[in-house]
Scaffold this active site. Structure first.
Site, PDB file in Angstrom:
ATOM      1  N   SER A   6       0.840  -1.194   0.000  1.00 47.88           N
ATOM      2  CA  SER A   6       0.000   0.000   0.000  1.00 47.88           C
ATOM      3  C   SER A   6       0.879   1.249   0.000  1.00 47.88           C
ATOM      4  O   SER A   6       2.102   1.172   0.035  1.00 47.88           O
ATOM      5  CB  SER A   6      -0.926   0.011   1.219  1.00 47.88           C
ATOM      6  OG  SER A   6      -0.182   0.337   2.384  1.00 47.88           O
ATOM      7  N   SER A  39       0.539   3.803   2.328  1.00 48.44           N
ATOM      8  CA  SER A  39       0.355   4.526   3.586  1.00 48.44           C
ATOM      9  C   SER A  39       1.648   5.057   4.177  1.00 48.44           C
ATOM     10  O   SER A  39       1.618   5.896   5.072  1.00 48.44           O
ATOM     11  CB  SER A  39      -0.338   3.630   4.620  1.00 48.44           C
ATOM     12  OG  SER A  39       0.530   2.602   5.055  1.00 48.44           O
ATOM     13  N   LYS A  84       4.238   1.111  10.233  1.00 52.87           N
ATOM     14  CA  LYS A  84       4.017   2.537  10.462  1.00 52.87           C
ATOM     15  C   LYS A  84       5.246   3.115  11.163  1.00 52.87           C
ATOM     16  O   LYS A  84       6.166   2.398  11.550  1.00 52.87           O
ATOM     17  CB  LYS A  84       2.775   2.773  11.332  1.00 52.87           C
ATOM     18  CG  LYS A  84       1.498   2.142  10.821  1.00 52.87           C
ATOM     19  CD  LYS A  84       0.989   2.768   9.541  1.00 52.87           C
ATOM     20  CE  LYS A  84      -0.268   2.062   9.056  1.00 52.87           C
ATOM     21  NZ  LYS A  84      -0.746   2.601   7.759  1.00 52.87           N
ATOM     22  N   SER A 134      -3.522   7.180   5.601  1.00 52.59           N
ATOM     23  CA  SER A 134      -2.983   6.107   6.430  1.00 52.59           C
ATOM     24  C   SER A 134      -3.967   5.742   7.532  1.00 52.59           C
ATOM     25  O   SER A 134      -4.390   6.598   8.313  1.00 52.59           O
ATOM     26  CB  SER A 134      -1.644   6.526   7.057  1.00 52.59           C
ATOM     27  OG  SER A 134      -1.200   5.575   7.995  1.00 52.59           O
TER      28      SER A 134
END
Length: 268
Positions: free
Chosen positions: A77, A79, A134, A218
């Site tokens: 992805s 994010s 993250k 995100s």
């Protein structure tokens, strides 16, 4: 949008196949070979069994490395743009924060603690089978405020310096900035037409607060679907990009190979 992580190297499946080959040979085929062989002669092993025996040490070494030291993942992805792009393959250091037993994830040898600014892989609290990646923003006990796309930690505004406009696949025209999150400078992405998703709370003890570098795209600790992440769900620290291959565009960006995840990179 799926923000989970997908495992890239299915070595465990090959290891299981090897064990099945050995078991089938030991319990069924080997006794038959011995029965048919002349007295005092040892029949030759089938080629498949020989290959399984030869590859076992290699597969075992791969499993040990992947379980305790380093594990490869693919980014599915955007994010974490612009730090990580869809299609990046990365190495995750699994012993930086301590050695843990596979499957149960119990810490057996403490070696260090996650630091603010680290790019971290963790298991999603609502679904531990799903891995997320993250950036660590809030440590246990930190008061984190996100307001108008700016971040405060314990009352201190984390400095942001604008750094041009992003030109590339996915979010062309978005604003790039360099954020100083504690001692770690890193690049973040803002999408001007999207509103800020604000947050104001204290991180509970034994938990961490994470945000994606693509701040307006995100799903992270600001959202209840993710929330605070317990320490025992931390998998490891992302340390290096070793390959880029976007499955959707079937294109690669060779300049991203061997790129460490430490300092801001040029967007040109």
């Amino acid at each position: 949008m799926t923000l989970g992580f997908r495992l890239f190297l299915p070595a465990g499946g090959r290891h299981a196949c090897d064990r099945l080959v050995w078991a089938a040979d030991a319990w069924h085929f080997k006794p038959r070979r011995l029965a048919r062989a002349p007295a005092g002669a040892l029949p030759a092993e089938p080629v498949l069994v020989e290959y399984s025996r030869s590859f076992f040490p290699i597969i075992l070494l791969v499993l040990v490395i992947r379980s305790f030291l380093f594990e490869p993942f693919r980014i599915p992805s955007d994010s974490m743009m612009p730090t990580l792009l869809d299609g990046d393959f990365i190495f995750v250091n699994k012993f930086t924060y301590g050695l843990r037993l596979p499957v149960v994830n119990t810490e057996v040898v403490p070696l260090g603690q996650p630091q603010r600014g680290d790019v971290v892989v963790f298991r999603l609290p609502a679904d531990p089978a799903t891995n997320y990646i993250k950036r660590l923003v809030g440590l246990p006990g930190d008061h984190v405020i996100v307001r108008d796309k700016q971040v405060w930690v314990n009352g201190e505004l984390q400095p942001v310096t604008l750094d041009g406009v992003y030109e590339g696949f996915g979010h062309s025209g978005a604003q790039i900035a360099v954020e100083q999150l504690g001692p770690v400078p890193h690049r973040v992405l803002y999408i001007p037409e999207r509103p800020s998703y604000d947050f104001d709370d204290v991180v509970p003890e034994g938990h961490f607060f994470f945000m994606g570098d693509n701040r307006d795209n995100s799903r992270d600790s600001r959202f209840p679907e993710v929330g605070y992440v317990p320490k025992d769900l931390v998998v490891g620290k992302a340390v290096r990009i070793w390959l880029n291959w976007n499955l959707r565009t079937r294109q690669s960006e060779p300049h991203r190979r061997s790129d460490p995840l430490i300092h801001p990179r040029s967007h040109t």
